[in-house]
Design a protein around this motif. Structure first.
Motif, PDB file in Angstrom:
ATOM      1  N   ASP A  56     -73.646   6.316 -18.287  1.00 51.23           N
ATOM      2  CA  ASP A  56     -73.772   7.700 -18.774  1.00 51.23           C
ATOM      3  C   ASP A  56     -72.595   8.553 -18.306  1.00 51.23           C
ATOM      4  N   ARG A  57     -72.205   8.389 -17.051  1.00 55.24           N
ATOM      5  CA  ARG A  57     -71.082   9.158 -16.506  1.00 55.24           C
ATOM      6  C   ARG A  57     -69.779   8.773 -17.210  1.00 55.24           C
ATOM      7  N   VAL A  58     -69.599   7.494 -17.514  1.00 57.77           N
ATOM      8  CA  VAL A  58     -68.401   7.065 -18.238  1.00 57.77           C
ATOM      9  C   VAL A  58     -68.353   7.733 -19.602  1.00 57.77           C
ATOM     10  N   ARG A  59     -69.492   7.801 -20.278  1.00 60.51           N
ATOM     11  CA  ARG A  59     -69.536   8.470 -21.580  1.00 60.51           C
ATOM     12  C   ARG A  59     -69.156   9.946 -21.448  1.00 60.51           C
ATOM     13  N   VAL A  60     -69.681  10.590 -20.417  1.00 55.59           N
ATOM     14  CA  VAL A  60     -69.364  12.007 -20.188  1.00 55.59           C
ATOM     15  C   VAL A  60     -67.877  12.168 -19.908  1.00 55.59           C
ATOM     16  N   PHE A  61     -67.317  11.304 -19.077  1.00 54.87           N
ATOM     17  CA  PHE A  61     -65.893  11.403 -18.742  1.00 54.87           C
ATOM     18  C   PHE A  61     -65.024  11.090 -19.951  1.00 54.87           C
ATOM     19  N   GLY A  62     -65.405  10.136 -20.765  1.00 53.87           N
ATOM     20  CA  GLY A  62     -64.579   9.712 -21.881  1.00 53.87           C
ATOM     21  C   GLY A  62     -64.629  10.615 -23.095  1.00 53.87           C
ATOM     22  N   ARG A  63     -65.784  11.173 -23.393  1.00 52.61           N
ATOM     23  CA  ARG A  63     -65.954  11.965 -24.624  1.00 52.61           C
ATOM     24  C   ARG A  63     -65.048  13.194 -24.673  1.00 52.61           C
ATOM     25  N   PRO A  64     -65.146  14.116 -23.729  1.00 50.89           N
ATOM     26  CA  PRO A  64     -64.296  15.306 -23.810  1.00 50.89           C
ATOM     27  C   PRO A  64     -62.819  14.970 -23.652  1.00 50.89           C
ATOM     28  N   THR A  65     -62.509  14.008 -22.801  1.00 52.66           N
ATOM     29  CA  THR A  65     -61.116  13.649 -22.587  1.00 52.66           C
ATOM     30  C   THR A  65     -60.516  13.088 -23.862  1.00 52.66           C
ATOM     31  N   THR A  66     -61.267  12.294 -24.592  1.00 52.83           N
ATOM     32  CA  THR A  66     -60.794  11.738 -25.853  1.00 52.83           C
ATOM     33  C   THR A  66     -60.539  12.849 -26.856  1.00 52.83           C
ATOM     34  N   ALA A  67     -61.410  13.839 -26.906  1.00 57.12           N
ATOM     35  CA  ALA A  67     -61.221  14.966 -27.818  1.00 57.12           C
ATOM     36  C   ALA A  67     -59.957  15.740 -27.463  1.00 57.12           C
ATOM     37  N   VAL A  68     -59.729  15.976 -26.182  1.00 59.89           N
ATOM     38  CA  VAL A  68     -58.531  16.687 -25.737  1.00 59.89           C
ATOM     39  C   VAL A  68     -57.302  15.838 -26.045  1.00 59.89           C
ATOM     40  N   LEU A  69     -57.395  14.541 -25.790  1.00 58.45           N
ATOM     41  CA  LEU A  69     -56.275  13.640 -26.038  1.00 58.45           C
ATOM     42  C   LEU A  69     -55.891  13.645 -27.509  1.00 58.45           C
ATOM     43  N   THR A  70     -56.848  13.600 -28.383  1.00 56.60           N
ATOM     44  CA  THR A  70     -56.593  13.568 -29.818  1.00 56.60           C
ATOM     45  C   THR A  70     -55.861  14.830 -30.269  1.00 56.60           C
ATOM     46  N   ARG A  71     -56.224  15.956 -29.721  1.00 53.21           N
ATOM     47  CA  ARG A  71     -55.602  17.230 -30.113  1.00 53.21           C
ATOM     48  C   ARG A  71     -54.244  17.426 -29.461  1.00 53.21           C
ATOM     49  N   SER A  72     -54.060  16.915 -28.231  1.00 52.07           N
ATOM     50  CA  SER A  72     -52.913  17.342 -27.427  1.00 52.07           C
ATOM     51  C   SER A  72     -51.690  16.457 -27.495  1.00 52.07           C
ATOM     52  N   THR A  73     -51.795  15.239 -27.990  1.00 54.05           N
ATOM     53  CA  THR A  73     -50.622  14.369 -27.934  1.00 54.05           C
ATOM     54  C   THR A  73     -50.614  13.374 -29.075  1.00 54.05           C
ATOM     55  N   SER A  74     -49.433  13.038 -29.498  1.00 56.06           N
ATOM     56  CA  SER A  74     -49.306  11.964 -30.474  1.00 56.06           C
ATOM     57  C   SER A  74     -48.591  10.779 -29.843  1.00 56.06           C
ATOM     58  N   THR A  75     -48.370  10.847 -28.530  1.00 57.02           N
ATOM     59  CA  THR A  75     -47.726   9.765 -27.795  1.00 57.02           C
ATOM     60  C   THR A  75     -48.619   8.546 -27.789  1.00 57.02           C
ATOM     61  N   PRO A  76     -48.069   7.354 -28.007  1.00 57.16           N
ATOM     62  CA  PRO A  76     -48.902   6.152 -27.972  1.00 57.16           C
ATOM     63  C   PRO A  76     -49.600   6.007 -26.624  1.00 57.16           C
ATOM     64  N   TRP A  77     -50.771   5.438 -26.687  1.00 60.15           N
ATOM     65  CA  TRP A  77     -51.583   5.251 -25.478  1.00 60.15           C
ATOM     66  C   TRP A  77     -50.922   4.223 -24.576  1.00 60.15           C
ATOM     67  N   PRO A  78     -50.748   4.521 -23.275  1.00 56.20           N
ATOM     68  CA  PRO A  78     -50.108   3.555 -22.357  1.00 56.20           C
ATOM     69  C   PRO A  78     -51.006   2.347 -22.113  1.00 56.20           C
ATOM     70  N   ARG A  79     -50.432   1.224 -21.909  1.00 57.03           N
ATOM     71  CA  ARG A  79     -51.166  -0.011 -21.591  1.00 57.03           C
ATOM     72  C   ARG A  79     -50.817  -0.499 -20.235  1.00 57.03           C
TER      73      ARG A  79
END
Length: 79
Positions: A56-79
């Motif tokens: 549940d905590r992972v979902r909470v941490f990932g959901r908003p961060t993913t939304a911010v990431l989608t809006r804030s950068t077009s840089t490819p995701w680091p691996r």
């Protein structure tokens, strides 16, 4: 106080990935804590694998961060 259990490889990988996501979008620990309605210690302990984390905590941490990431950068995701 009982000794802390050593973190698992899975916890360390997850924590590192969460930190990488946060840093990739330029978010500080304090900003992440505010966004996730928790304190900076919880974010820090999760990222450094000092404490376990529920799915549940992972979902909470990932959901908003993913939304911010989608809006804030077009840089490819680091691996």
């Amino acid at each position: 106080m009982p000794a802390r259990k050593p973190s698992t490889e899975r916890q360390r990988r997850l924590g590192a990935e969460l930190r990488k996501m946060r840093e990739h979008i330029g978010m500080t620990i304090n900003e992440a804590a505010t966004l996730h309605r928790t304190d900076r210690t919880t974010v820090s302990n999760t990222e450094s694998a000092r404490s376990g984390v529920s799915s549940d905590r992972v979902r909470v941490f990932g959901r908003p961060t993913t939304a911010v990431l989608t809006r804030s950068t077009s840089t490819p995701w680091p691996r």
